[in-house]
Design a protein around this motif. Sequence first.
Motif, short mmCIF file in Angstrom:
data_model
loop_
_atom_site.label_atom_id
_atom_site.label_comp_id
_atom_site.label_asym_id
_atom_site.label_seq_id
_atom_site.Cartn_x
_atom_site.Cartn_y
_atom_site.Cartn_z
N ALA A 13 33.09 54.69 21.17
CA ALA A 13 31.72 55.47 21.71
C ALA A 13 31.89 56.99 21.38
O ALA A 13 30.71 57.52 21.25
CB ALA A 13 31.83 55.24 23.43
N ILE A 36 24.63 51.43 20.52
CA ILE A 36 25.57 50.22 21.52
C ILE A 36 24.58 49.31 21.74
O ILE A 36 25.05 48.15 21.65
CB ILE A 36 26.07 51.25 22.74
N TRP A 40 26.83 46.47 19.70
CA TRP A 40 27.92 45.83 20.58
C TRP A 40 27.39 44.73 21.48
O TRP A 40 26.46 44.55 21.87
CB TRP A 40 28.18 46.99 21.61
N ARG A 45 30.13 45.81 25.68
CA ARG A 45 29.29 46.60 26.89
C ARG A 45 29.80 46.33 28.36
O ARG A 45 30.06 47.21 28.93
CB ARG A 45 27.77 46.23 26.74
N PHE A 48 32.98 48.77 28.45
CA PHE A 48 32.17 49.93 28.40
C PHE A 48 31.81 50.34 30.07
O PHE A 48 32.18 51.34 30.47
CB PHE A 48 30.99 50.01 27.52
N LEU A 60 35.20 59.79 28.12
CA LEU A 60 34.27 59.60 27.29
C LEU A 60 33.38 61.00 26.95
O LEU A 60 33.46 61.70 27.73
CB LEU A 60 33.04 58.80 27.98
N VAL A 64 27.85 60.70 25.50
CA VAL A 64 27.98 59.12 25.95
C VAL A 64 27.76 59.10 27.29
O VAL A 64 26.98 58.15 27.83
CB VAL A 64 29.35 58.57 25.47
#
Length: 87
Positions: A13, A36, A40, A45, A48, A60, A64
């Motif tokens: 990220a 993303i 992704w 995700r 994440f 992060l 982001v």
Amino acid sequence: MSMSEGNKIIRMANQIATFFHSQPASEGPGGIATHINKFWEPRMRRQFFDIIDNHGGEGLDSLVLQAVPLIHRPKPAEVPPAAKASA
């Protein structure tokens, strides 16, 4: 999720954010979210959002974190019925 998986997601990220730091500021959050969302898979995700939900997004990049509201949260992973029965 293991710590190494989490670190990998954070690193990926932040690499996207590094690119967008060289672009106009207004494009950063939307560009990160678009990348993303497109590239992704749901499992990534989910990892994440685990970092966001359980660790406050620690590690992060600020761009982001600004993109988080624009990133599609995947549905929870479904556990196959056979796995539920053996649990």
